[in-house]
Design a protein around this motif. Structure first.
Motif, short mmCIF file in Angstrom:
data_model
loop_
_atom_site.label_atom_id
_atom_site.label_comp_id
_atom_site.label_asym_id
_atom_site.label_seq_id
_atom_site.Cartn_x
_atom_site.Cartn_y
_atom_site.Cartn_z
N LYS A 118 0.67 -1.12 0.05
CA LYS A 118 -0.06 -0.02 -0.01
C LYS A 118 0.82 1.33 0.09
N ALA A 119 1.96 1.35 0.85
CA ALA A 119 2.82 2.33 0.68
C ALA A 119 3.34 2.58 -0.50
N LEU A 120 3.97 1.55 -1.24
CA LEU A 120 4.35 1.60 -2.63
C LEU A 120 3.71 2.27 -3.60
N SER A 121 2.33 1.97 -3.63
CA SER A 121 1.24 2.16 -4.27
C SER A 121 1.04 3.80 -4.02
N PHE A 122 0.90 4.37 -2.73
CA PHE A 122 0.54 5.47 -2.59
C PHE A 122 1.83 6.47 -3.05
N ALA A 123 3.04 6.03 -2.78
CA ALA A 123 4.21 6.72 -3.27
C ALA A 123 4.43 7.05 -4.64
N VAL A 124 4.03 6.02 -5.32
CA VAL A 124 4.10 5.90 -6.79
C VAL A 124 2.83 7.21 -7.30
N GLU A 125 1.77 7.06 -6.61
CA GLU A 125 0.56 7.80 -6.95
C GLU A 125 0.83 9.24 -6.87
N ILE A 126 1.72 9.54 -5.68
CA ILE A 126 1.81 10.97 -5.31
C ILE A 126 3.15 11.56 -5.93
N GLY A 127 3.72 10.79 -6.50
CA GLY A 127 5.20 11.07 -6.96
C GLY A 127 6.26 11.13 -6.32
N TYR A 128 6.37 10.54 -5.22
CA TYR A 128 7.30 10.53 -4.16
C TYR A 128 8.46 9.73 -4.49
N THR A 129 9.57 10.31 -5.13
CA THR A 129 10.66 9.50 -5.64
C THR A 129 11.68 8.96 -4.66
N THR A 130 11.92 7.71 -4.94
CA THR A 130 12.83 6.98 -3.83
C THR A 130 13.52 5.95 -4.98
N PRO A 131 14.60 5.11 -4.47
CA PRO A 131 15.20 4.12 -5.45
C PRO A 131 14.12 3.13 -5.88
N VAL A 132 13.18 2.71 -4.78
CA VAL A 132 12.25 1.67 -5.16
C VAL A 132 11.05 2.25 -6.15
N THR A 133 10.73 3.60 -5.61
CA THR A 133 9.45 3.89 -6.61
C THR A 133 10.02 4.35 -7.93
N ILE A 134 11.13 4.76 -8.10
CA ILE A 134 11.43 5.39 -9.47
C ILE A 134 11.10 4.49 -10.75
N GLY A 135 11.27 3.02 -10.51
CA GLY A 135 10.79 2.32 -11.53
C GLY A 135 9.43 2.28 -11.99
N PRO A 136 8.46 2.02 -10.66
CA PRO A 136 7.28 1.95 -11.13
C PRO A 136 6.43 3.48 -11.31
N MET A 137 7.18 4.51 -11.06
CA MET A 137 6.94 5.81 -11.64
C MET A 137 7.13 5.95 -12.78
N LEU A 138 8.42 5.57 -13.64
CA LEU A 138 8.56 5.80 -14.90
C LEU A 138 7.60 5.02 -15.88
N GLN A 139 7.41 3.71 -15.21
CA GLN A 139 6.44 2.98 -16.22
C GLN A 139 4.95 3.53 -16.16
N LYS A 140 4.66 4.11 -15.02
CA LYS A 140 3.23 4.93 -15.20
C LYS A 140 3.38 6.16 -16.01
#
Length: 278
Positions: free
Chosen positions: A205-227
């Motif tokens: 849930k935290a990963l999904s929320f971070a990706v949704e709001i554009g919170y950049t971390t080494p873990v979220t950058i991949g899903p954010m770029l895909q989105k």
């Protein structure tokens, strides 16, 4: 002195209750736990003196020595140790006069007993039994004793005959010491698998929320770029922006739109979907 040295060199030291464990079961437990746990059966006074002569942070473990007690030594952490001991418990018949550790329920259905005196014995114990189709059958589910109630001799006898063993006997970890901390039994009785599942769910849930709001971390950058890539492709396709990598899809959409316009010009309209009945 030997026991004090053993305590000082052990990663984990525990105090366990051993009441009502038959000698044969204790021997089996020693064998099952060999390699993970060492059990020392000593008098309470000796165990207490050994702990009190040890390092100050382990001395409070002596407060948990009471009744029939043993010391255990292990390299497993206290949570794993407690789980290991719980899994090693064996079902045992309940004794007359003991309190039910949980609701003792006899389920409805066929039994393995042959017709005969057993029917009367079951009925005398308050179990609604009868003979049906040449078999002894319990007509309805019944609770013979609720949790905390004293079990009568008649109830204990019939439960043993039916091989219903509501009691689990084994080493009861009262407290364990590791790394300067003493863990009581209530601290160790947690559902490890359940907690891991909760943490995994929270992490997702935290990963999904971070990706949704554009919170950049080494873990979220991949899903954010895909989105972002998915949204960019949708925008290019919708606005027909001539991007080389998207031309195939843009042309395919244009061809489909042209065909639709041609069909409309020919009067070939798509059938209207029927409306739902009122």
């Amino acid at each position: 002195a030997e026991l004090v040295e053993k305590i000082s060199k052990s990663r984990v030291v525990g105090v366990v209750g051993v009441r009502e464990i038959p000698a044969s079961n204790m021997q089996q437990m020693r064998g099952d736990l060999r390699g993970n746990v060492e059990i020392r059966m000593v008098r309470n006074t000796i165990a207490r003196r050994a702990l009190e002569a040890s390092a100050p942070d382990i001395r409070p473990l002596a407060d948990h020595i009471e009744d029939q007690t043993a010391l255990i030594f292990s390299n497993d952490n206290p949570f794993k140790l407690n789980s290991l001991l719980e899994k090693g418990k064996k079902p045992m018949p309940i004794k007359p006069g003991a309190r039910a550790p949980k609701d003792i329920v006899v389920e409805a259905g066929e039994t393995s007993f042959s017709p005969g005196p057993m029917v009367g014995k079951l009925q005398a114990a308050g179990i609604p039994a009868a003979i049906k189709g040449g078999k002894v059958v319990i007509n309805q589910t019944i609770t013979l004793a609720k949790e905390g109630e004293v079990v009568s001799a008649k109830t204990a006898d019939i439960l043993k005959t039916m091989e219903i063993f509501p009691r689990e006997v084994g080493l009861e970890l009262r407290a364990a010491y590791e790394g300067g901390l003493i863990f009581k039994s209530k601290d160790l009785s947690i559902n490890v698998e359940g907690k891991i599942a909760e943490l995994c769910n929270a992490s997702a849930k935290a990963l999904s929320f971070a990706v949704e709001i554009g919170y950049t971390t080494p873990v979220t950058i991949g899903p954010m770029l895909q989105k972002a890539q998915t949204k960019a492709r949708a925008l290019v396709l919708e606005a027909a922006i001539p991007v080389p990598s998207m031309m195939e899809f843009i042309l395919a959409k244009a061809a489909a739109n042209a065909k639709a316009v041609d069909n409309l010009a020919r009067g070939e309209t798509a059938p209207v979907a029927p409306t739902a009945a009122p």
